[in-house]
Design a protein around this motif. Structure first.
Motif, PDB file in Angstrom:
ATOM      1  N   LEU A 115       0.800  -1.223   0.000  1.00 26.31           N
ATOM      2  CA  LEU A 115       0.000   0.000   0.000  1.00 26.31           C
ATOM      3  C   LEU A 115       0.828   1.266   0.000  1.00 26.31           C
ATOM      4  O   LEU A 115       0.287   2.353  -0.114  1.00 26.31           O
ATOM      5  CB  LEU A 115      -0.934   0.021   1.220  1.00 26.31           C
ATOM      6  N   VAL A 116       2.129   1.121   0.156  1.00 26.52           N
ATOM      7  CA  VAL A 116       2.936   2.330   0.117  1.00 26.52           C
ATOM      8  C   VAL A 116       3.698   2.437  -1.191  1.00 26.52           C
ATOM      9  O   VAL A 116       4.601   3.236  -1.331  1.00 26.52           O
ATOM     10  CB  VAL A 116       3.917   2.407   1.312  1.00 26.52           C
ATOM     11  N   ARG A 117       3.262   1.616  -2.171  1.00 28.48           N
ATOM     12  CA  ARG A 117       3.888   1.697  -3.490  1.00 28.48           C
ATOM     13  C   ARG A 117       3.679   3.109  -4.041  1.00 28.48           C
ATOM     14  O   ARG A 117       2.565   3.632  -4.026  1.00 28.48           O
ATOM     15  CB  ARG A 117       3.225   0.686  -4.422  1.00 28.48           C
ATOM     16  N   SER A 118       4.732   3.722  -4.519  1.00 30.36           N
ATOM     17  CA  SER A 118       4.563   5.088  -5.022  1.00 30.36           C
ATOM     18  C   SER A 118       3.953   5.055  -6.418  1.00 30.36           C
ATOM     19  O   SER A 118       4.035   4.057  -7.123  1.00 30.36           O
ATOM     20  CB  SER A 118       5.913   5.805  -5.050  1.00 30.36           C
ATOM     21  N   VAL A 139      -8.951  -4.485   1.084  1.00 25.96           N
ATOM     22  CA  VAL A 139      -7.900  -5.054   1.946  1.00 25.96           C
ATOM     23  C   VAL A 139      -8.263  -6.487   2.321  1.00 25.96           C
ATOM     24  O   VAL A 139      -7.448  -7.409   2.206  1.00 25.96           O
ATOM     25  CB  VAL A 139      -7.716  -4.187   3.216  1.00 25.96           C
ATOM     26  N   ARG A 140      -9.509  -6.661   2.715  1.00 23.81           N
ATOM     27  CA  ARG A 140      -9.936  -8.002   3.136  1.00 23.81           C
ATOM     28  C   ARG A 140      -9.765  -9.006   1.995  1.00 23.81           C
ATOM     29  O   ARG A 140      -9.235 -10.092   2.180  1.00 23.81           O
ATOM     30  CB  ARG A 140     -11.404  -7.986   3.592  1.00 23.81           C
ATOM     31  N   ASP A 189      -8.029   5.921  -2.127  1.00 27.46           N
ATOM     32  CA  ASP A 189      -8.164   6.210  -0.693  1.00 27.46           C
ATOM     33  C   ASP A 189      -7.173   5.386   0.135  1.00 27.46           C
ATOM     34  O   ASP A 189      -6.588   5.864   1.106  1.00 27.46           O
ATOM     35  CB  ASP A 189      -9.612   5.984  -0.212  1.00 27.46           C
ATOM     36  N   LEU A 190      -6.938   4.156  -0.312  1.00 28.66           N
ATOM     37  CA  LEU A 190      -5.994   3.312   0.428  1.00 28.66           C
ATOM     38  C   LEU A 190      -4.549   3.762   0.212  1.00 28.66           C
ATOM     39  O   LEU A 190      -3.734   3.722   1.120  1.00 28.66           O
ATOM     40  CB  LEU A 190      -6.136   1.854  -0.004  1.00 28.66           C
ATOM     41  N   ARG A 191      -4.280   4.193  -1.010  1.00 29.19           N
ATOM     42  CA  ARG A 191      -2.925   4.681  -1.287  1.00 29.19           C
ATOM     43  C   ARG A 191      -2.611   5.878  -0.376  1.00 29.19           C
ATOM     44  O   ARG A 191      -1.553   5.971   0.224  1.00 29.19           O
ATOM     45  CB  ARG A 191      -2.802   5.086  -2.758  1.00 29.19           C
ATOM     46  N   GLN A 192      -3.610   6.770  -0.280  1.00 33.50           N
ATOM     47  CA  GLN A 192      -3.402   7.957   0.573  1.00 33.50           C
ATOM     48  C   GLN A 192      -3.274   7.551   2.046  1.00 33.50           C
ATOM     49  O   GLN A 192      -2.442   8.063   2.784  1.00 33.50           O
ATOM     50  CB  GLN A 192      -4.569   8.923   0.401  1.00 33.50           C
ATOM     51  N   SER A 233     -10.134   2.070   9.350  1.00 32.72           N
ATOM     52  CA  SER A 233     -10.594   2.064   7.946  1.00 32.72           C
ATOM     53  C   SER A 233      -9.855   0.994   7.145  1.00 32.72           C
ATOM     54  O   SER A 233     -10.447   0.319   6.303  1.00 32.72           O
ATOM     55  CB  SER A 233     -10.323   3.406   7.263  1.00 32.72           C
ATOM     56  N   LEU A 234      -8.562   0.879   7.411  1.00 35.83           N
ATOM     57  CA  LEU A 234      -7.753  -0.121   6.691  1.00 35.83           C
ATOM     58  C   LEU A 234      -8.328  -1.519   6.902  1.00 35.83           C
ATOM     59  O   LEU A 234      -8.565  -2.268   5.971  1.00 35.83           O
ATOM     60  CB  LEU A 234      -6.311  -0.050   7.199  1.00 35.83           C
TER      61      LEU A 234
END
Ligand SMILES: Nc1nc2c(ncn2[C@@H]2O[C@H](COP(=O)(O)OP(=O)(O)OP(=O)(O)O)[C@@H](O)[C@H]2O)c(=O)[nH]1
Ligand SMILES: [Mg+2]
Length: 446
Positions: A109-112, A231-232, A131-134, A224-225
């Motif tokens: 999820l922290v992939r740029s 995510v699930r 939204d997840l990336r942010q 939220s995550l």
């Protein structure tokens, strides 16, 4: 004494001799009294020794040995157990942060935005929702630092902080598996026992308060995550189930981050902290009219620690072997090529066959019943896919747990070094109160 002295002070002479007679008598009396005291002390020690039972907790890592000890402490010495609640706070914080970082890692999820598409099939075919990336961008760095800081405080040889490689190809899978059980990484040693945390490291309060503040900032994002459908499904697709992992506190982020949070007994039972070296715990049991002392010897179960177990076998009267009912679809943290159930059965066989333990009675706890239920009933795991010999039996909790129990008993019958009984029980160490369950033990120990 001079001649002059003798003639001038005859009464003194006679008084002196009386004195020395008296002194001799007193010395003799003292000696007799000391002797009696020594005999009484020896008798007391003998009686104490007789009422003391040394119990060894053996079994692989993560099976629940320490949890069983905590459960006993909660049942029999609740005051001192609860007095140590605050000491478990950094452990629980670390468990939570670790679970979040595992998810961020697993789903990348922290992939740029500028990163190359992932080379794994899963990653290349899934676009991360904005939204997840942010969200990842907001919390990833802070929580990576926090994990590293907390594990640095708790472990003297800490596992690597949450590093995030740009890709998650199949060959990285073992690394991820390894992270999933980070808190039982081979070679990790604790800096202090939980009970010593507060006094042992002066920075304790600063670290815990800082962690609390960071978690309070991140708690809404963590919630939220964990609630996010992407995510699930992403975790499920990768076969990752944080809810089956040790130290699962994902739904509790807001509670753990609150300013007055103090771990509850249930939290303490669920907290995961590797046992780095053997620990002895004394427990006084009031059973009917009798007072008994149990010395519980809790060892670390990772492969690298098992070689040291034999030094604790002396004087042991009982072995509680703790095995996980859910090991069948898991692999060792130390070696991802080894199935945990296979490893546990082999370990159990060796304990049964061990000649040094031939006169020791055996209690087998087949633990983590709740997770077995979650795997079979909620996650749809088929036991037969992992244990072929199960064949077409029903994939339900009673049948699977009975089958696993039979696998262990078969090893015992074939390999036990002596004729003795084994007491086998299905347990859930995070909820059961063992005070109600003393019938699980051979009569003469309770
Ligand atoms: N859900 C669930 N979790 C359990 C149960 N028993 C233990 N656990 C959890 O499993 C994790 C590992 O338990 P431990 O007691 O630390 O395992 P251990 O056998 O002492 O492991 P080592 O110290 O590495 O040898 C902890 O987070 C416990 O809370 C259970 O019956 N159900
Ligand atoms: Mg332990």
């Amino acid at each position: 004494m001079s001649a002059q002295g003798k003639s001038i002070w005859p009464w003194l002479r006679s008084s002196n001799s009386q004195n020395s007679l008296q002194q001799a008598a007193e010395a003799e009396a003292r000696q007799r009294s000391d002797m009696i005291d020594m005999e009484l002390a020896a008798e007391r020690a003998r009686l104490q020794q007789e009422s003391k039972t040394k119990i060894l907790l053996l079994g692989p890592s993560e099976a629940g040995k320490t949890t069983v000890v905590k459960n006993f402490q909660l049942a029999f010495t609740p005051k001192s157990f609860l007095a140590q609640a605050a000491a478990w706070l950094p452990v629980i914080q670390l468990n939570l942060v670790h679970s979040v970082n595992t998810i961020l890692d697993a789903l990348d999820l922290v992939r740029s935005d500028s990163a190359e598409p992932e080379d794994s099939e899963y990653q290349s075919s899934h676009t991360i929702p904005e939204d997840l990336r942010q969200l990842g961008g907001r919390i990833a760095e802070k929580l990576a630092e926090l994990e590293s800081e907390l594990s640095g405080e708790l472990y003297s040889s800490a596992p690597p902080p949450s590093s995030r490689p740009p890709s998650r190809s199949d060959h990285e899978r073992p690394r991820l598996q390894h992270r999933l059980s980070m808190v039982s990484v081979r070679g990790v040693t604790l800096r202090h026992k939980p009970t010593e945390f507060q006094s042992a490291f002066p920075s304790w309060k600063i670290v815990v308060d800082r962690a609390r503040a960071i978690l309070a900032e991140c708690a809404p994002d963590i919630a939220s995550l964990w609630a996010h459908p992407w995510v699930r499904s992403g975790l499920k697709a990768q076969g990752i189930h944080p809810e089956h992992q040790p130290g699962y506190f994902l739904p509790d982020a807001a509670r753990i981050a609150s300013p007055h949070y103090l771990p509850t007994p249930e939290d303490i039972l669920r907290a995961r902290l590797t046992t780095a070296s053997a620990e002895e715990h004394s427990l006084m049991l009031d059973v009917g009219m009798a007072r008994k002392e149990w010395l519980l010897c809790d060892v670390g179960g990772s492969r690298s620690q098992r070689g040291a177990w034999a030094q604790y076998f002396d004087d042991a009267k009982l072995v509680i072997f703790v095995a996980s009912l859910t090991a069948f679809d898991e692999t060792l943290a130390e070696d991802s090529a080894v199935n945990r159930l296979t490893d546990t059965l082999l370990l159990w066989r060796n304990i049964c066959a061990n000649k040094l333990l031939a006169s020791v009675e055996l209690v087998l706890f087949l633990n983590k019943l709740d997770i077995l239920k979650a795997k079979l009933e909620n996650a749809g795991v088929a036991f037969v896919h992992h244990v072929n010999s199960f064949k077409s039996r029903p994939n339900d909790v009673p049948t699977v747990s009975k089958y696993i129990k039979e696998m262990f008993l078969a090893q015992y019958r074939q390999y036990s070094s002596s004729e003795r009984k084994v007491f086998a029980h299905i347990t859930c160490a995070v909820v059961s109160r063992f005070s109600d369950r003393l019938h699980l033990f051979p009569d003469r120990f309770v």
